[in-house]
Write an enzyme that holds these catalytic residues in place. Structure first.
Site, PDB file in Angstrom:
ATOM      1  N   ASP A 174       0.846  -1.195   0.000  1.00 32.76           N
ATOM      2  CA  ASP A 174       0.000   0.000   0.000  1.00 32.76           C
ATOM      3  C   ASP A 174       0.880   1.244   0.000  1.00 32.76           C
ATOM      4  OD1 ASP A 174      -2.537  -1.204  -0.028  1.00 32.76           O
ATOM      5  OD2 ASP A 174      -2.428  -1.606   2.118  1.00 32.76           O
ATOM      6  N   HIS A 175       1.934   1.227   0.789  1.00 33.13           N
ATOM      7  CA  HIS A 175       2.871   2.348   0.799  1.00 33.13           C
ATOM      8  C   HIS A 175       3.579   2.459  -0.549  1.00 33.13           C
ATOM      9  CE1 HIS A 175       2.751   3.075   5.213  1.00 33.13           C
ATOM     10  NE2 HIS A 175       2.375   1.808   5.215  1.00 33.13           N
TER      11      HIS A 175
END
Length: 411
Positions: A174-175
């Protein structure tokens, strides 16, 4: 204050959870006006994410949300209301960037694909982060960080020999997708500054993960070898090159560890001296790297006996002073409270928040010498800037705002 690099750039932020907010956090840190569009009846789940201040989650007391959404504004807008969609169109018309991380096809179902946005604002940059992108067989599938990790091949590459794939313990992809989105938006802004043209950005989260599988892809394309955990040493032992000792070792206290890596025989002799010339360390079996590898289990057990009785920082400092690579496996508290490097760089700052109080924040990376990003405000309260944005940015009169508020547009 020095004008920030993205001052004057307005971002219509339709993102939620982690991937999208990671991207808009970076843009906000460097001066973009990021306006989060939220809906009270479908709040971002991260607004309830722990840790929280107090015993029960509210819409505004999540440290998790606070971390991802500093320097941003929040407006309430019911886009399911016809007048709410009209307001969103008006916001798009005055924005430089529209960014979202819904499943592929959601904005299209709203009648807001890129062509529709371009009709509203010919210079707009539209950025979409989805699991598989907006084309191809799998475009309708949805992902989270852990599933994208598995689909990209990273989960298979992680784990112990003879055990099932372990994956990573957090949604790192996600990052990663968020970082790619921020970079892509800045490249698109640069292109628009030169040409006047906006464009659509299509980011597939799985593809951002595949970039991290480079060693496995290279080994297969060059050597024809598939990735097998069975060919790797267990745990934290070195793979390429094979050296010993190379592991993490328990220290005094609860769950305290130190990582030690001895790269050659000279460093082994230095470690022997740092350990006080322990009798077992003089064993000829350990004198050369080949012997240390052949008796690695016994070697690790012996070193653990020495480290277990000592403070992790004391072990690290003694070995580093002797020229042996060693580092404490730091806890979150270590990083915040006792890391001298981060303190010297002023990495930790704080900002006030109405519900969380004075809240700690990490710094802004990367550091620009002339226009560094800044921490200016903590995360916004739900809908905190609705009136400000509607009347200031969009030019609504107070009467028009009140009329729409009464009709349920701002909720």
């Amino acid at each position: 204050m020095t004008e920030l690099p993205l001052s004057g750039v307005r971002v219509c932020d339709l993102t939620w959870v982690i991937a999208g907010p990671t991207a808009t956090r970076i843009l906000a840190d460097f001066g973009a006006e990021v306006i989060r569009v939220e809906h009270g009846q479908a709040a971002d789940p991260i607004r309830f994410g722990r840790p929280i201040a107090g015993e029960r989650p509210t819409l505004n007391n999540s440290g998790f949300f606070n971390y991802f959404n500093r320097n941003k504004k929040s407006v309430l807008l019911n886009v399911r209301h016809p007048l709410g969609m009209e307001v969103l169109h008006r916001l798009i018309a005055v924005s430089d960037v529209v960014i979202e991380n819904f499943s592929s096809g959601v904005l299209e179902s709203w009648g807001l694909d890129y062509e529709a946005m371009r009709a509203i604002n010919p210079r707009v940059i539209s950025c979409s982060i989805s699991g598989f992108g907006h084309t191809g067989r799998d475009r309708r599938f949805t992902t989270w960080g852990p599933t994208a990790q598995a689909l990209s091949g990273l989960t298979l590459m992680s784990g112990l020999p003879g055990k099932p794939p372990a994956g990573w313990g957090y949604s790192y992809l996600d990052h990663t997708a968020g970082y790619y989105a921020a970079i892509a938006v800045m490249m698109a802004l640069h292109h628009r500054n030169r040409t006047g043209e906006g464009q659509a950005i299509d980011i597939a989260q799985v593809e951002t993960g595949m970039v991290l599988t480079g060693p496995a892809v290279l080994d297969f394309t060059v050597n024809g070898r598939s990735w097998l955990r069975e060919g790797m040493p267990p745990g934290n032992r070195a793979w390429e090159p094979r050296i010993a000792p190379h592991n993490t070792y328990p220290c005094a206290g609860e769950d305290r560890w130190v990582a030690i890596a001895v790269r050659n025989d000279t460093e082994w002799e230095a470690m022997r001296r740092a350990m006080g010339e322990a009798g077992w360390a003089a064993d000829a079996r350990f004198a050369a790297n080949a012997g240390r590898l052949a008796h690695e289990d016994e070697l690790d057990a012996r070193i653990a006996e020495w480290t277990r009785e000592r403070d992790a920082y004391a072990v690290m400092q003694a070995l580093q002073a002797a020229g042996v690579p060693a580092g404490v496996c730091q806890t979150a508290g270590d990083r915040v409270e006792r890391d001298p490097q981060l303190q010297a760089r002023g990495w930790w700052t704080s900002m006030p928040h109405p519900e969380l109080g004075e809240s700690g924040f990490d710094g802004v990376a990367p550091r620009l010498s002339r226009t560094p990003g800044t921490n200016r405000t903590a995360s916004p309260l739900m809908g905190e800037h609705t009136f400000e944005v509607m009347t200031g940015t969009l030019g609504m009169s107070a009467d028009e705002y009140a009329e729409r508020e009464a009709m349920g547009v701002f909720m």
